[in-house]
Write an enzyme that holds these catalytic residues in place. Structure first.
Site, PDB file in Angstrom:
ATOM      1  N   ARG A  48      -4.788  20.772   1.292  1.00 34.43           N
ATOM      2  CA  ARG A  48      -5.183  21.182   2.640  1.00 34.43           C
ATOM      3  C   ARG A  48      -4.017  21.436   3.572  1.00 34.43           C
ATOM      4  O   ARG A  48      -4.018  22.409   4.322  1.00 34.43           O
ATOM      5  CB  ARG A  48      -6.053  20.088   3.241  1.00 34.43           C
ATOM      6  CG  ARG A  48      -7.349  20.007   2.528  1.00 34.43           C
ATOM      7  CD  ARG A  48      -8.205  18.904   3.053  1.00 34.43           C
ATOM      8  NE  ARG A  48      -9.475  18.976   2.349  1.00 34.43           N
ATOM      9  CZ  ARG A  48     -10.446  18.095   2.471  1.00 34.43           C
ATOM     10  NH1 ARG A  48     -10.290  17.062   3.273  1.00 34.43           N
ATOM     11  NH2 ARG A  48     -11.571  18.243   1.808  1.00 34.43           N
ATOM     12  N   LEU A  94     -20.198   5.111   5.095  1.00 40.16           N
ATOM     13  CA  LEU A  94     -20.107   4.758   3.684  1.00 40.16           C
ATOM     14  C   LEU A  94     -19.444   3.413   3.502  1.00 40.16           C
ATOM     15  O   LEU A  94     -19.911   2.569   2.731  1.00 40.16           O
ATOM     16  CB  LEU A  94     -19.326   5.828   2.932  1.00 40.16           C
ATOM     17  CG  LEU A  94     -20.118   7.106   2.698  1.00 40.16           C
ATOM     18  CD1 LEU A  94     -19.251   8.126   1.989  1.00 40.16           C
ATOM     19  CD2 LEU A  94     -21.364   6.813   1.880  1.00 40.16           C
ATOM     20  N   HIS A 107      -7.843  20.686   8.417  1.00 42.76           N
ATOM     21  CA  HIS A 107      -8.560  21.282   7.290  1.00 42.76           C
ATOM     22  C   HIS A 107      -8.483  22.805   7.396  1.00 42.76           C
ATOM     23  O   HIS A 107      -8.739  23.372   8.447  1.00 42.76           O
ATOM     24  CB  HIS A 107     -10.018  20.825   7.334  1.00 42.76           C
ATOM     25  CG  HIS A 107     -10.745  21.069   6.061  1.00 42.76           C
ATOM     26  ND1 HIS A 107     -11.014  22.324   5.589  1.00 42.76           N
ATOM     27  CD2 HIS A 107     -11.258  20.206   5.149  1.00 42.76           C
ATOM     28  CE1 HIS A 107     -11.660  22.225   4.439  1.00 42.76           C
ATOM     29  NE2 HIS A 107     -11.819  20.955   4.150  1.00 42.76           N
TER      30      HIS A 107
HETATM   31  C1  LIG Z   1     -17.545  17.758   8.186  1.00 45.61           C
HETATM   32  C2  LIG Z   1     -16.895  16.781   7.264  1.00 45.61           C
HETATM   33  C3  LIG Z   1     -17.019  16.932   5.888  1.00 45.61           C
HETATM   34  C4  LIG Z   1     -16.425  16.038   5.006  1.00 45.61           C
HETATM   35  N1  LIG Z   1     -16.554  16.238   3.669  1.00 45.61           N
HETATM   36  C5  LIG Z   1     -16.003  15.359   2.811  1.00 45.61           C
HETATM   37  C6  LIG Z   1     -16.165  15.517   1.406  1.00 45.61           C
HETATM   38  O1  LIG Z   1     -16.792  16.458   0.927  1.00 45.61           O
HETATM   39  N2  LIG Z   1     -15.606  14.603   0.591  1.00 45.61           N
HETATM   40  C7  LIG Z   1     -14.910  13.540   1.076  1.00 45.61           C
HETATM   41  O2  LIG Z   1     -14.459  12.723   0.289  1.00 45.61           O
HETATM   42  N3  LIG Z   1     -14.761  13.359   2.402  1.00 45.61           N
HETATM   43  C8  LIG Z   1     -15.281  14.230   3.282  1.00 45.61           C
HETATM   44  N4  LIG Z   1     -15.116  14.048   4.633  1.00 45.61           N
HETATM   45  C9  LIG Z   1     -14.479  12.825   5.142  1.00 45.61           C
HETATM   46  C10 LIG Z   1     -15.450  11.649   5.080  1.00 45.61           C
HETATM   47  O3  LIG Z   1     -16.741  12.087   5.384  1.00 45.61           O
HETATM   48  C11 LIG Z   1     -15.117  10.524   6.031  1.00 45.61           C
HETATM   49  O4  LIG Z   1     -13.766  10.241   5.981  1.00 45.61           O
HETATM   50  C12 LIG Z   1     -15.872   9.270   5.664  1.00 45.61           C
HETATM   51  O5  LIG Z   1     -17.233   9.547   5.539  1.00 45.61           O
HETATM   52  C13 LIG Z   1     -15.656   8.156   6.654  1.00 45.61           C
HETATM   53  O6  LIG Z   1     -16.508   7.086   6.342  1.00 45.61           O
HETATM   54  P1  LIG Z   1     -16.391   5.718   7.092  1.00 45.61           P
HETATM   55  O7  LIG Z   1     -17.438   4.833   6.520  1.00 45.61           O
HETATM   56  O8  LIG Z   1     -15.001   5.234   7.043  1.00 45.61           O
HETATM   57  O9  LIG Z   1     -16.695   6.024   8.620  1.00 45.61           O
HETATM   58  P2  LIG Z   1     -17.904   6.764   9.369  1.00 45.61           P
HETATM   59  O10 LIG Z   1     -18.877   7.359   8.463  1.00 45.61           O
HETATM   60  O11 LIG Z   1     -17.275   7.602  10.409  1.00 45.61           O
HETATM   61  O12 LIG Z   1     -18.679   5.589  10.062  1.00 45.61           O
HETATM   62  C14 LIG Z   1     -18.211   4.944  11.203  1.00 45.61           C
HETATM   63  C15 LIG Z   1     -19.250   3.948  11.634  1.00 45.61           C
HETATM   64  O13 LIG Z   1     -18.701   3.103  12.603  1.00 45.61           O
HETATM   65  C16 LIG Z   1     -19.551   2.987  13.716  1.00 45.61           C
HETATM   66  N5  LIG Z   1     -18.688   2.719  14.859  1.00 45.61           N
HETATM   67  C17 LIG Z   1     -17.493   3.285  15.174  1.00 45.61           C
HETATM   68  N6  LIG Z   1     -16.984   2.726  16.294  1.00 45.61           N
HETATM   69  C18 LIG Z   1     -17.859   1.789  16.678  1.00 45.61           C
HETATM   70  C19 LIG Z   1     -17.904   0.876  17.761  1.00 45.61           C
HETATM   71  N7  LIG Z   1     -16.931   0.808  18.678  1.00 45.61           N
HETATM   72  N8  LIG Z   1     -18.972   0.062  17.856  1.00 45.61           N
HETATM   73  C20 LIG Z   1     -19.990   0.118  16.940  1.00 45.61           C
HETATM   74  N9  LIG Z   1     -19.991   0.942  15.891  1.00 45.61           N
HETATM   75  C21 LIG Z   1     -18.940   1.767  15.768  1.00 45.61           C
HETATM   76  C22 LIG Z   1     -20.301   4.286  13.754  1.00 45.61           C
HETATM   77  O14 LIG Z   1     -21.507   4.117  14.422  1.00 45.61           O
HETATM   78  C23 LIG Z   1     -20.494   4.545  12.267  1.00 45.61           C
HETATM   79  O15 LIG Z   1     -21.612   3.815  11.820  1.00 45.61           O
HETATM   80  C24 LIG Z   1     -15.689  14.955   5.520  1.00 45.61           C
HETATM   81  C25 LIG Z   1     -15.565  14.792   6.892  1.00 45.61           C
HETATM   82  C26 LIG Z   1     -16.132  15.714   7.760  1.00 45.61           C
HETATM   83  C27 LIG Z   1     -15.883  15.579   9.226  1.00 45.61           C
END
Ligand SMILES: Cc1cc2nc3c(=O)[nH]c(=O)nc-3n(C[C@H](O)[C@H](O)[C@H](O)COP(=O)(O)OP(=O)(O)OC[C@H]3O[C@@H](n4cnc5c(N)ncnc54)[C@H](O)[C@@H]3O)c2cc1C
Ligand code: FES
Lengths: 249, 638
Positions: B330, B43, B266
């Site tokens: 939580r 995201l 959680h």
């Molecule tokens: C099962 C589950 C349910 C959830 N439900 C909710 C909810 O209902 N509401 C809510 O608010 N939150 C929820 N969360 C939390 C939330 O989903 C995450 O905190 C959030 O989506 C993280 O988004 P992000 O963009 O920071 O990282 P991520 O979506 O984890 O994206 C990380 C990105 O970085 C890339 N990446 C990482 N390291 C490297 C590297 N070394 N080289 C290249 N690329 C790399 C990956 O490929 C990926 O594209 C939930 C989490 C889980 C586990």
């Protein structure tokens, strides 16, 4: 339970590839199918052999990363279930299981069970979106969406992009995938402005990627882990016909 | 280095607007002269990459997935918060701000949280415009549900697949920019290191996961959007590939790591079923809208749940926290579950489980309504456990889920390395010591759609355009060599143990000694044991194959190597924080009835750790947290 696994092994894109047989003992019915493969891979590693390459990430049936043909069916025997959500209680002691990668011209094999599905991304890049730059949006409730339309849009939007539809289709057609994205956007008022250009551009790219045509086998719907309906294909065909008739605005 | 949070002056409500007005701008024609490297397409990353490209910047986005759409954000189930007050139930920007600060146990920065609450409303608008199919009421208006730690309904959702739909919205916006040639998308590339030249982040070293080629990408700024580090515990609800490498490597290049010990457990996950277990599955918090949590009153009660009469059940959350009940935050709900199980009243194999029961809701609302609300979650539960939750209560147990800690950033989301920005779960900024449900999606999208597009411009306005460094620069070559050497070392150990076996060993240790409850003795033991596991890893690891092909064992080994170093930083932070707050529960610091006991006099600060070289202890920098708008109170949900 004890199983005999026949798994497609292919060292790289240029390699011929072949089925290899492995016996696996002590499989627990509560394991997921991928955990069963994990156990096999740990054994292979401990024996100094190369583990079976397969893709996975969420293991919750939502990221669309996993995918393999299990006993001739994409994602295996249970309807509406991805390989990662399949559990070994669906198998029994002594079973022989055949595991192969998706097979389609547009999805070349990378290694063992891993294929390249980037063709899907390129189809989306041609039109699978609504052009709404950040910051331009009106209030969320300024756009009313009848609940039934929102529900239809959501039914289509549930697609996880795994490619099982392509793997299941005798023509390796991507119609279910492409029509699901079109259906998602065309059920919403926000998606109307670009509806016909979207239809035309996505279909042109789909053809360019080497996906086959649809000849109404409906294997795709049966294989889809999200149960996406072939009705979206009919809807897409209407949109494409309309865009061809009325020009590409 | 003195930590400067760069919080704008002025009243809380006006800080962000004032800051936007004060920041330097980059004129449209100049924007394409700036190359932005976005690592991660969850995201945070996808929304940032798409928006920056729309503005005219020259963007390269990198992910280790085969497609940007697969990022872990896709798995979020329950929903996203926003202070829309569509339900007319008393919500406001202030209330969302207050709930978040309180939910975080008063360990977050006020100014950041307030900005988050402010832009939350724009996120919903933006997502609707993109076609995110949020749940609607019959009149066509957006529907809401409630999440933990709040007494209003402010959570927007798309069935049980909110993360998927929000990510697809951002992915589609990103795809549009890729199609227009404004974003160069690099898939199946793993960031191995950060390149710092003349004190500025100027690029990253990547490894092509298909060919093994080590290659640098250079630019004017680097945005790390690489997610959380929950998998340091091996078993967690995170996707299997989530890892700490990008953030940890940035730490080794000078970015401070803030509050690594703030990890979220959680309360509602499917319990562990065996030692082959590869990950844990979350049952969304939204289920607590209608499900009631209980255990038998009697110790060791092995009757079937249906045979236990009402008056022999302990609905412990409703009993202990009557005003929030099953929707307690939580950290509190998790500890209460652990307490019940430690007390010998847990259910299921090993007694590590509590019931989440829908019988009352089904009686009251009918099965159909429950199916409509949670159908896909119920199906998932049945698929995994083989039990039908419409007729038997779910069995759940807490599991590692989210990490509030992350790289330290200032108000502009910039780390201590100029030009290195950190977004989403990878930074530490908004959730203090405990994140409220449905707030991570909000934060990721706030950072990507509405914060970085402004603050990055502010940075570029200051530093101005400059030629890209040479790909032959000594800093580039040195970082590339380090990455190549790491791969070679991993391949050449030739030992006997698999990468997974080490990951599991580390995870078990972390869960036992630094999990839901922590104490000095256990943490000190962990600090002895982690280096021992690391040593064994570098002596006895076995990775087959070569570095010039798709090699999943090698990928994993490389990530586990970083977890094995990072774990020590996490445990060190947990040991140093001699108080309990939010997800960080130190057994020595609790009230008589077992609640977390903060020590505001000594610990109202962000702990930011600076790397000092391998083998040397990191140094601690403190950013004092000043609460000018909310009163530092004892958190109560009673
Ligand atoms: C099962 C589950 C349910 C959830 N439900 C909710 C909810 O209902 N509401 C809510 O608010 N939150 C929820 N969360 C939390 C939330 O989903 C995450 O905190 C959030 O989506 C993280 O988004 P992000 O963009 O920071 O990282 P991520 O979506 O984890 O994206 C990380 C990105 O970085 C890339 N990446 C990482 N390291 C490297 C590297 N070394 N080289 C290249 N690329 C790399 C990956 O490929 C990926 O594209 C939930 C989490 C889980 C586990
Ligand atoms: S691993 Fe994500 S859908 Fe199977």
């Amino acid at each position: 339970m004890n199983l005999r696994l026949h798994i497609w092994r292919q060292a790289g894109p240029a390699d011929q590839g072949m089925m290899k047989t492995y016996d696996l003992a002590g499989v627990n019915e509560h394991m997921s199918f991928l955990e069963m493969l994990d156990v096999l891979n740990e054994q292979l590693l401990n024996a100094g052999e190369e583990p079976v390459a397969f893709e996975h990430d969420c293991r919750e049936g939502i990221c669309g990363t996993c995918g393999m043909v299990i006993n001739g069916r994409p994602h295996g025997p249970i309807a509406r279930t991805t390989a990662c959500q399949l559990h070994m209680r669906s198998f029994k002691d002594g079973d022989e299981i055949y595991i192969e990668p998706w097979r389609a011209t547009a999805f070349p094999v990378v290694r063992d069970l891993v294929v390249d599905r980037s063709a899907f991304d390129r189809v989306i890049q041609k039109g699978g979106f609504i052009s709404a730059n950040t910051g331009t949006a009106p209030d969320g409730n300024a756009i009313l969406v009848p609940k039934t339309d929102a529900d239809h849009a959501m039914d289509a939007a549930a697609c996880i992009g795994c490619g099982a539809c392509v793997a299941a289709c005798p023509n390796a057609s991507a119609m279910l995938f492409v029509s699901a994205k079109m259906g998602h956007l065309s059920y919403l008022p926000q998606g109307q402005a670009e509806r016909s250009t979207r239809a035309m551009n996505m279909v042109l790219q789909m053809d360019a990627e080497g996906f086959g045509g649809c000849s109404n086998h409906y294997e795709c719907e049966a294989a889809c882990p999200k149960g996406i309906s072939v009705e979206f294909i009919a809807r897409m065909n209407r949109d494409v016909a309309a865009s061809a008739l009325f020009g590409r605005d | 280095m003195e930590l400067n949070s760069n919080i704008p002056s002025g009243p809380l409500e006006q800080k962000w607007d004032k800051h936007k007005a004060d920041m330097k701008l980059v004129n449209p024609a100049n924007k394409r002269k700036f190359k932005v490297i976005v690592v991660g397409t969850g995201l945070a990353g996808a929304s940032a990459a798409a928006t920056l490209a729309e503005l005219g910047y020259n963007v390269t986005a990198v992910t280790y997935h085969d497609s940007p759409r697969r990022a872990h954000s896709i798995a979020a189930q329950g929903g996203i918060n926003a202070a829309k007050n569509y339900q007319n139930d008393g919500d406001s920007v202030w209330r969302l701000f207050y709930d978040t600060v309180k939910g975080g146990d008063f360990r977050a920065r006020e100014a950041n949280v307030h900005r988050l609450a402010q832009v939350s409303v724009n996120i919903i608008d933006q997502c609707v415009a993109q076609g995110v199919p949020f749940a609607r009421e019959y009149g066509g208006y957006l529907d809401n549900r409630s999440f933990g730690g709040a007494q209003v309904s402010r959570t927007f959702y798309a069935r049980g697949q909110t993360g998927q739909q929000l990510l697809l919205g951002a992915y589609q916006a990103l795809s549009r920019q890729i199609g227009l040639g404004k974003v160069t998308q690099l898939n199946r590339r793993e960031m191995m290191d950060l390149i710092v030249i003349d004190g500025r982040a100027r690029g990253i070293v990547t490894r092509d996961l298909l060919t093994g080629k080590i290659e640098s990408v250079l630019g004017d700024a680097v945005l790390l959007c690489t997610g959380g580090y929950g998998n340091v515990f091996y078993l967690s609800t995170n996707a299997k590939n989530c890892n700490v490498t990008a953030a940890y490597r940035a730490y080794k290049r000078g970015a401070y790591f803030a509050n690594p010990c703030y990890t979220q457990i959680h309360p509602t996950c499917i319990p562990v079923s065996g030692d082959y277990q590869s990950k844990l599955t979350l049952m969304s918090e939204s289920l607590r809208n209608d499900g009631r949590i209980w255990v038998p009153k009697k110790h060791g009660d092995t009757r079937k749940p249906a045979d236990i009469p009402e008056n022999e059940r302990d609905y412990y959350l409703e009993r202990k926290y009557p005003s929030f009940g099953n929707l307690s935050p939580r950290d509190i709900a998790s500890r209460a579950a652990k307490e019940a199980c430690d007390d010998g009243r847990g259910v299921g194999p090993g007694g590590r489980g509590v019931y989440l029961d829908f019988a009352d809701a089904i009686n009251r609302l009918g099965k159909h309504t429950i199916e409509d609300r949670y159908g896909n979650l119920f199906e998932m539960y049945e698929r995994i456990t083989g039990d039908d939750p419409y007729s038997v209560p779910m069995r759940i147990y807490p599991a590692v889920h989210y990490t509030m800690g992350g790289l330290w950033v200032d108000y502009n989301l910039m780390s201590t390395v100029p030009g290195l920005f950190v977004l989403g779960e990878a930074n530490f900024s908004d959730h203090g010591a405990n994140r409220l449900g449905a707030s991570a999606l909000m934060q990721g999208l706030a950072d990507g759609y509405f914060v970085i597009p402004y603050t990055l411009g502010g940075y570029f306005g200051q530093v101005g355009p400059s030629p890209l460094p040479s790909y032959d620069a000594p800093e580039v070559k040195a970082a590339e060599k380090m990455a190549a050497d790491k791969v070679q070392s991993l391949l050449s150990i030739g030992g006997k143990r698999t990468p997974t076996s080490f990951h599991r060993e580390l995870g078990t240790l972390m869960w036992d000694k630094c999990g839901m409850a922590r104490n000095r003795k256990g943490l000190q033991e962990a600090l002895q044991e982690i280096p021992a596991i690391r040593e064994e890893f570098w002596k006895n690891l076995y990775v087959p194959g070569t570095g010039e092909q798709l090699n999943q064992s090698l990928e994993l080994a490389s990530r586990v190597a970083d977890f094995l170093e990072f774990a020590e930083v996490l445990v060190g932070d947990a040991l140093h924080r001699e108080e309990s707050c939010g997800g960080h529960f130190r057994e020595e610091y609790q009230t008589e009835d077992g609640e977390a006991k903060r020590n505001d006099d000594q610990f109202t600060y962000v702990a930011a750790w600076q790397y000092n070289g391998d083998g040397a202890a990191p140094s601690l920098h403190k950013e004092a947290l000043n609460f000018e708008n909310v009163h530092l109170a004892t958190r109560s949900y009673k």
